[in-house]
Scaffold this motif. Sequence first.
Motif, mmCIF file in Angstrom:
data_model
loop_
_atom_site.group_PDB
_atom_site.id
_atom_site.type_symbol
_atom_site.label_atom_id
_atom_site.label_comp_id
_atom_site.label_asym_id
_atom_site.label_seq_id
_atom_site.Cartn_x
_atom_site.Cartn_y
_atom_site.Cartn_z
ATOM 1 N N TYR A 1 0.836 -1.198 0.000
ATOM 2 C CA TYR A 1 0.000 0.000 0.000
ATOM 3 C C TYR A 1 0.873 1.251 0.000
ATOM 4 C CZ TYR A 1 -3.892 -3.021 1.490
ATOM 5 O OH TYR A 1 -4.843 -4.001 1.565
ATOM 6 N N PHE A 2 0.371 2.276 -0.633
ATOM 7 C CA PHE A 2 0.988 3.595 -0.548
ATOM 8 C C PHE A 2 -0.077 4.576 -0.069
ATOM 9 C CE2 PHE A 2 1.934 7.801 -2.399
ATOM 10 C CZ PHE A 2 3.157 8.033 -1.792
ATOM 11 N N VAL A 3 0.180 5.210 1.084
ATOM 12 C CA VAL A 3 -0.750 6.183 1.658
ATOM 13 C C VAL A 3 -0.136 7.562 1.466
ATOM 14 C CG1 VAL A 3 -1.992 6.930 3.713
ATOM 15 C CG2 VAL A 3 -1.516 4.489 3.362
ATOM 16 N N GLU A 4 -0.780 8.369 0.656
ATOM 17 C CA GLU A 4 -0.186 9.652 0.295
ATOM 18 C C GLU A 4 -0.447 10.708 1.365
ATOM 19 O OE1 GLU A 4 0.313 12.590 -3.588
ATOM 20 O OE2 GLU A 4 -1.243 11.043 -3.584
ATOM 21 N N LYS A 5 0.621 11.237 1.916
ATOM 22 C CA LYS A 5 0.589 12.333 2.885
ATOM 23 C C LYS A 5 1.788 13.230 2.586
ATOM 24 C CE LYS A 5 -2.905 10.712 5.301
ATOM 25 N NZ LYS A 5 -4.202 11.413 5.406
ATOM 26 N N ASP A 6 1.531 14.530 2.529
ATOM 27 C CA ASP A 6 2.607 15.444 2.155
ATOM 28 C C ASP A 6 3.302 16.090 3.350
ATOM 29 O OD1 ASP A 6 2.404 15.097 -0.613
ATOM 30 O OD2 ASP A 6 0.688 16.462 -0.707
ATOM 31 N N GLU A 7 2.547 16.482 4.360
ATOM 32 C CA GLU A 7 3.135 17.183 5.500
ATOM 33 C C GLU A 7 3.762 16.191 6.487
ATOM 34 O OE1 GLU A 7 3.484 20.415 5.754
ATOM 35 O OE2 GLU A 7 2.545 20.555 3.758
ATOM 36 N N PRO A 8 4.958 16.494 6.994
ATOM 37 C CA PRO A 8 5.621 15.586 7.930
ATOM 38 C C PRO A 8 4.767 15.205 9.137
ATOM 39 C CG PRO A 8 7.157 17.273 7.202
ATOM 40 C CD PRO A 8 5.809 17.652 6.648
ATOM 41 N N GLU A 9 4.015 16.175 9.683
ATOM 42 C CA GLU A 9 3.166 15.859 10.836
ATOM 43 C C GLU A 9 2.082 14.853 10.467
ATOM 44 O OE1 GLU A 9 3.522 16.657 14.012
ATOM 45 O OE2 GLU A 9 5.415 17.584 13.443
ATOM 46 N N ASP A 10 1.533 14.980 9.260
ATOM 47 C CA ASP A 10 0.530 14.020 8.795
ATOM 48 C C ASP A 10 1.160 12.649 8.585
ATOM 49 O OD1 ASP A 10 -1.436 15.965 8.819
ATOM 50 O OD2 ASP A 10 -1.139 16.506 6.706
ATOM 51 N N VAL A 11 2.387 12.634 8.069
ATOM 52 C CA VAL A 11 3.095 11.365 7.877
ATOM 53 C C VAL A 11 3.314 10.689 9.224
ATOM 54 C CG1 VAL A 11 5.246 10.290 7.111
ATOM 55 C CG2 VAL A 11 4.247 12.135 5.757
ATOM 56 N N CYS A 12 3.791 11.457 10.201
ATOM 57 C CA CYS A 12 4.029 10.911 11.541
ATOM 58 C C CYS A 12 2.751 10.322 12.129
ATOM 59 C CB CYS A 12 4.566 12.009 12.453
ATOM 60 S SG CYS A 12 4.638 11.546 14.200
ATOM 61 N N THR B 1 10.109 14.345 1.990
ATOM 62 C CA THR B 1 11.160 15.073 1.289
ATOM 63 C C THR B 1 12.183 15.633 2.267
ATOM 64 O OG1 THR B 1 9.703 17.007 1.269
ATOM 65 C CG2 THR B 1 9.776 15.666 -0.728
ATOM 66 N N GLN B 2 11.847 15.670 3.561
ATOM 67 C CA GLN B 2 12.832 16.077 4.564
ATOM 68 C C GLN B 2 13.969 15.065 4.666
ATOM 69 O OE1 GLN B 2 11.153 17.106 8.331
ATOM 70 N NE2 GLN B 2 10.265 18.992 7.554
ATOM 71 N N ALA C 1 9.809 -7.044 4.472
ATOM 72 C CA ALA C 1 8.443 -7.477 4.793
ATOM 73 C C ALA C 1 8.123 -8.810 4.140
ATOM 74 C CB ALA C 1 7.445 -6.423 4.340
ATOM 75 N N THR C 2 7.396 -9.655 4.855
ATOM 76 C CA THR C 2 6.965 -10.943 4.294
ATOM 77 C C THR C 2 5.484 -10.953 3.918
ATOM 78 O OG1 THR C 2 6.501 -11.802 6.522
ATOM 79 C CG2 THR C 2 8.701 -12.197 5.615
ATOM 80 N N LYS C 3 4.669 -10.115 4.583
ATOM 81 C CA LYS C 3 3.223 -10.153 4.328
ATOM 82 C C LYS C 3 2.648 -8.804 3.902
ATOM 83 C CE LYS C 3 2.269 -13.891 7.636
ATOM 84 N NZ LYS C 3 1.515 -14.270 8.872
ATOM 85 N N LEU C 4 3.245 -7.705 4.372
ATOM 86 C CA LEU C 4 2.605 -6.414 4.143
ATOM 87 C C LEU C 4 3.629 -5.286 4.161
ATOM 88 C CD1 LEU C 4 -0.132 -4.780 3.954
ATOM 89 C CD2 LEU C 4 0.006 -4.582 6.447
ATOM 90 N N VAL C 5 3.509 -4.395 3.168
ATOM 91 C CA VAL C 5 4.295 -3.162 3.131
ATOM 92 C C VAL C 5 3.342 -1.983 3.042
ATOM 93 C CG1 VAL C 5 5.872 -1.735 1.764
ATOM 94 C CG2 VAL C 5 6.357 -4.159 2.076
ATOM 95 N N VAL C 6 3.554 -0.988 3.886
ATOM 96 C CA VAL C 6 2.792 0.260 3.807
ATOM 97 C C VAL C 6 3.787 1.417 3.737
ATOM 98 C CG1 VAL C 6 1.091 1.765 4.888
ATOM 99 C CG2 VAL C 6 0.869 -0.713 5.124
ATOM 100 N N LEU C 7 3.791 2.120 2.610
ATOM 101 C CA LEU C 7 4.593 3.325 2.470
ATOM 102 C C LEU C 7 3.698 4.517 2.755
ATOM 103 C CD1 LEU C 7 6.488 2.567 -0.893
ATOM 104 C CD2 LEU C 7 7.124 1.898 1.436
ATOM 105 N N VAL C 8 4.172 5.436 3.594
ATOM 106 C CA VAL C 8 3.388 6.620 3.943
ATOM 107 C C VAL C 8 4.220 7.852 3.634
ATOM 108 C CG1 VAL C 8 2.158 7.857 5.756
ATOM 109 C CG2 VAL C 8 2.255 5.359 5.810
ATOM 110 N N GLY C 9 3.731 8.691 2.743
ATOM 111 C CA GLY C 9 4.479 9.892 2.428
ATOM 112 C C GLY C 9 4.048 10.506 1.118
ATOM 113 N N SER C 10 4.914 11.324 0.551
ATOM 114 C CA SER C 10 4.580 12.022 -0.691
ATOM 115 C C SER C 10 5.107 11.253 -1.896
ATOM 116 C CB SER C 10 5.178 13.429 -0.675
ATOM 117 O OG SER C 10 6.592 13.368 -0.726
#
Length: 745
Positions: free
Chosen positions: A541-552, A692-693, A710-719
């Motif tokens: 999965y890729f969860v798109e978030k641009d602001e660092p606080e939202d990513v955190c 991007t920081q 990862a063996t079962k699940l990858v989640v990338l969170v960011g821009s």
Amino acid sequence: MCDHWTPRGVEDRVRDPAKPERRGTPTGQSSTIEGVVERIVFASASGGFTVLRVRESDKPDSTSVVGSFPSVTVGEMLRLNGRWVLDRRFGKQFRAESYESVMPATVAGIERYLGSGLIRGIGPVIAERLVARFGADTLRVIDTAPTRLREVDGIGPKRTEMITRAWVQQKEIRNVMLFLQSHEVGPAHATKIFKKYGHEALAVLRENPYRLAEDIPGIGFRTADRIAQSIGVPPDSPVRAESGVLYVLNRLREEGHVFCPRNETIAETANTLGIPSELAESALDRLRDSGKIVLYEMGSGEVAVYLKMLHACESGTANSLKTLMRVPGKRVKIDVERAVQWVEQRNRIELSPEQKEAIHQSVGARVLVVTGGPGTGKTTLVRSIVDIYEKKRLRLCLCAPTGRAAKRMSEATGREAKTIHRLLEYSPKYGAFIRDETHPLETDIVVVDEMSMVDIVLMFNLLRAVPPNGSLVLVGDVDQLPSVGPGSVLREIIQSGIFPVVKLETIFRQAARSMIVMNAHKINRGEFPLLKPAGTEQDFYFVEKDEPEDVCRTVVEMAARRIPAKFGLDPVDDVQVLSPMHKGPVGVARLNDELQKLLNPGEGGVVRAGHVFRTGDKVMQIRNNYDKEVFNGDVGRISDVNRIEQRVSVTFDGRDVAYDFSELDEIVPAYAVSVHKSQGTEFPAVVVPLSTQHYMLLQRNLLYTAVTRATKLVVLVGSKKALSIAIRNDKIARRYTNLAERLRV
């Protein structure tokens, strides 16, 4: 809210003193207060901000104290120097600028002090009995007449000896602590210094504080230099310049370099210390003459500066590998075609052409390298080689750099696999590995998995233990990040061009159905990963978030709540957050603070090096400790925090390891770890923040390594911009290492 300096529920009461005061005014000038630590409300991962509740003896309510307290314990009595501040939002607080541990004067204070666990062997129950027997004289009795302690029920000869020894040590440590504080060094180092030098600690500090940087892990050149400067060591001192050269070389070693070019070493030392280049050059020559460093002229004519140990490891590794190639190994007749057919039928598999080629190459080869990405059958190949050679009654040793990698190897092959360290049988008595050229491994073939993790020091020690007629099969993914330790061994062995190398490229059908495997290969080729629409069942999965606080906030929520709920995974054992960097809004330190608050909240525990350690915390060992048999990157869970014994127990793969409170800088919280530190370990689910920081650290091999954990699940969170930067950046950070050239000579 995902605040970066205070925990949820605390931000309304306290403020980080490092931040500028936006409102509120000081209520007075410098003041001193004295009281007992009732509660540690919060301690930041950096150690720069701690919130305490301190009860002064003459006040009905406890006081909120903020400041830097890298090593305090509930029940400890402190004398705090600082000033009162009144903030409209946070109320009245005492902002501590310095502090010292002091002896209590009242009976109640003595009981609280002794019951806090500061003195090994005394807990709340024994403290109560001591005060009931001796009253206000309790501390005097412990100090001057310790044999009288046996008058108290529950204190026998053994406990009396323990208490007496701990009391004497505390007095000595307090002297060291007062000396350090007078030179602007925090109290966290005092116990370590005393443990190393004993009664000579103060003499060492005054005579040559730079010894601290060489002798004590966790105390670096900067700390030693600060002490030296404060006691009058001149900035152009030859001793300071020599220590500065070693500091530069050790810092580069921690970044993965085996050596540093001579001119760069001189320039870096001069710049770091603020001294003329001539002084740095003279220091380098003196260190060479004393044997602490080695100057080596490379084929290019450039002079390389090595720490003595690293030079021995690199040259020794090259010599051992070249010797293996020259000397004939144990001869064994194998009909490779029949062997391949047999192993395919036995295991009900169909080997790829590259796997068959690897088996062909392994026959008669003293050193074989097998590399390939996820899903290409490295594990199947290892199992097949093991089956074939065991059938021929050859002896094999299977090993990997980490405990988890060795465990996976055992499960995949059905044979025992060990960590390289355990295979080489480290002896605490001799401070060295038992297995070496005088006592080699009793084997014909050594198979090493996860070779990309093996640094030059470990490779040198492994090769010393390979018998003269033994063979090596080195298996790993050369496209992953290089080892955490110095060198780039797998890559350099391949680049040398003198060993047979088989690259597995065929992705097996079962693996090809995984988006993790498919996207890992896409990333490795510089292609954007395939992202399916939200709501579809998938493992990437890729969860798109641009602001660092939202990513955190999203990373923490994913790891602690959403992934465990949706996939039935344990948030601590099965889900791992991997960050490209340590600092910043979505760095390892910040994420660990936030995840600990959700996954293991509480007010207990012990504070060391800015970390709060509680029973149940997930932690990682950050340096090799051969005596404890735990190594850099090992992950465990805290099973007990014992204040009376001043000991923390950590369970690593079912084995309990004890840490003295003074040793807690060897472990760090591990709810989130760096991608580098995750090498050799697999997790059911991995969550990766991409911001991007992280620009300077966003590299293709870093992202590729994170995804393949990862063996079962990858989640990338960011821009998407950060993701794109990482994929496009295929530049591998250069490491100063000369193994390939040495092998070719």
